[in-house]
Scaffold this active site. Structure first.
Site, mmCIF file in Angstrom:
data_model
loop_
_atom_site.group_PDB
_atom_site.id
_atom_site.type_symbol
_atom_site.label_atom_id
_atom_site.label_comp_id
_atom_site.label_asym_id
_atom_site.label_seq_id
_atom_site.Cartn_x
_atom_site.Cartn_y
_atom_site.Cartn_z
ATOM 1 N N CYS A 1 49.646 40.148 -58.655
ATOM 2 C CA CYS A 1 49.533 41.366 -59.463
ATOM 3 C C CYS A 1 48.047 41.557 -59.770
ATOM 4 O O CYS A 1 47.200 40.954 -59.115
ATOM 5 C CB CYS A 1 50.402 41.292 -60.721
ATOM 6 S SG CYS A 1 49.903 40.080 -61.961
ATOM 7 N N ASN B 1 47.199 38.499 -63.036
ATOM 8 C CA ASN B 1 47.907 37.219 -62.958
ATOM 9 C C ASN B 1 48.231 36.658 -64.341
ATOM 10 O O ASN B 1 48.167 35.462 -64.575
ATOM 11 C CB ASN B 1 47.106 36.216 -62.121
ATOM 12 C CG ASN B 1 47.868 34.950 -61.767
ATOM 13 O OD1 ASN B 1 47.294 33.873 -61.740
ATOM 14 N ND2 ASN B 1 49.149 35.051 -61.494
ATOM 15 N N CYS C 1 50.980 38.580 -66.208
ATOM 16 C CA CYS C 1 52.303 39.132 -66.546
ATOM 17 C C CYS C 1 53.273 39.046 -65.370
ATOM 18 O O CYS C 1 54.116 38.162 -65.307
ATOM 19 C CB CYS C 1 52.196 40.595 -66.997
ATOM 20 S SG CYS C 1 51.401 40.842 -68.595
ATOM 21 N N ARG C 2 53.122 39.983 -64.440
ATOM 22 C CA ARG C 2 54.120 40.130 -63.379
ATOM 23 C C ARG C 2 54.155 38.961 -62.402
ATOM 24 O O ARG C 2 55.230 38.444 -62.091
ATOM 25 C CB ARG C 2 53.887 41.443 -62.620
ATOM 26 C CG ARG C 2 54.094 42.675 -63.479
ATOM 27 C CD ARG C 2 53.665 43.932 -62.769
ATOM 28 N NE ARG C 2 52.210 43.953 -62.624
ATOM 29 C CZ ARG C 2 51.545 44.874 -61.933
ATOM 30 N NH1 ARG C 2 52.196 45.839 -61.309
ATOM 31 N NH2 ARG C 2 50.223 44.834 -61.858
ATOM 32 N N SER C 3 53.008 38.547 -61.891
ATOM 33 C CA SER C 3 53.041 37.498 -60.858
ATOM 34 C C SER C 3 53.428 36.121 -61.407
ATOM 35 O O SER C 3 54.208 35.421 -60.746
ATOM 36 C CB SER C 3 51.732 37.455 -60.054
ATOM 37 O OG SER C 3 50.610 37.300 -60.880
ATOM 38 N N ASP D 1 53.291 47.738 -64.320
ATOM 39 C CA ASP D 1 52.562 46.800 -65.171
ATOM 40 C C ASP D 1 53.060 46.971 -66.606
ATOM 41 O O ASP D 1 52.937 48.051 -67.181
ATOM 42 C CB ASP D 1 51.069 47.073 -65.095
ATOM 43 C CG ASP D 1 50.228 45.988 -65.747
ATOM 44 O OD1 ASP D 1 50.760 45.240 -66.598
ATOM 45 O OD2 ASP D 1 49.044 45.891 -65.404
#
Length: 164
Positions: free
Chosen positions: A18, A21, A23-25, A133
């Site tokens: 993401c 690095n 939140c999402r990943s 995001d």
């Protein structure tokens, strides 16, 4: 990450990417690892996450994402880091959260690397192609990300192990 007869070299690697690095990943790595563990496949895979920017390098996962993940039984680990060309050469499957991340990865083109893929490609029809995001979207944003990750990770695991 696949290779010769050495058991470690037979492991298949997936890298989730993401922007920062945080939140999402890292959430994707946690959801994927938990799924691989439930299926008894954790020893066969290498899972990591990275960001296309390095401005939050060294920071832990966002506490709001960590809390949302914890409520679902996932533990976010590690610290933010930027994706490297070595990552593109080593990982068998690289999964970007959105088109901007995908463009950034493609700009780092490594001749032998498999092209990166959008996480949305692993979702059934009707789901968004991009993982939004959640940083500025509040609690529901974090829950939506986790919903998407839980839905996509089984197909990602199947894709990763198809050539193993």
């Amino acid at each position: 990450m696949s290779g010769n007869s050495d058991p470690v070299s037979l492991r298949r690697g997936v890298l989730f990417v993401c922007l920062a690095n945080i939140c999402r990943s890292p959430a994707a790595a946690a959801v994927f690892s938990a799924l691989a563990q439930r299926r008894g496949l954790l020893a066969q895979v290498v899972v990591d996450s990275a960001g296309t920017s390095g401005y939050q390098q060294g920071e832990p996962p966002d506490p709001r994402m960590a809390a949302a993940a914890r409520r679902r039984g996932y533990s976010l680990a590690g610290f933010a880091r930027a994706v490297t060309t070595a990552d593109l050469e080593q990982f068998d499957l690289i999964v970007a959260m959105d088109r901007a991340n995908l463009r950034d990865l493609e700009a780092m083109a490594v001749p032998r690397a498999r092209p990166p893929r959008l996480l949305g490609e692993f979702l059934p029809p009707g789901w968004p192609l991009e993982v939004p995001d959640p940083y500025y979207r509040g609690d529901l944003g974090f829950e939506q990300v986790l919903d998407m990750l839980e839905e996509a990770c089984p197909a990602i695991l199947d894709e990763l192990l198809v050539d193993a």
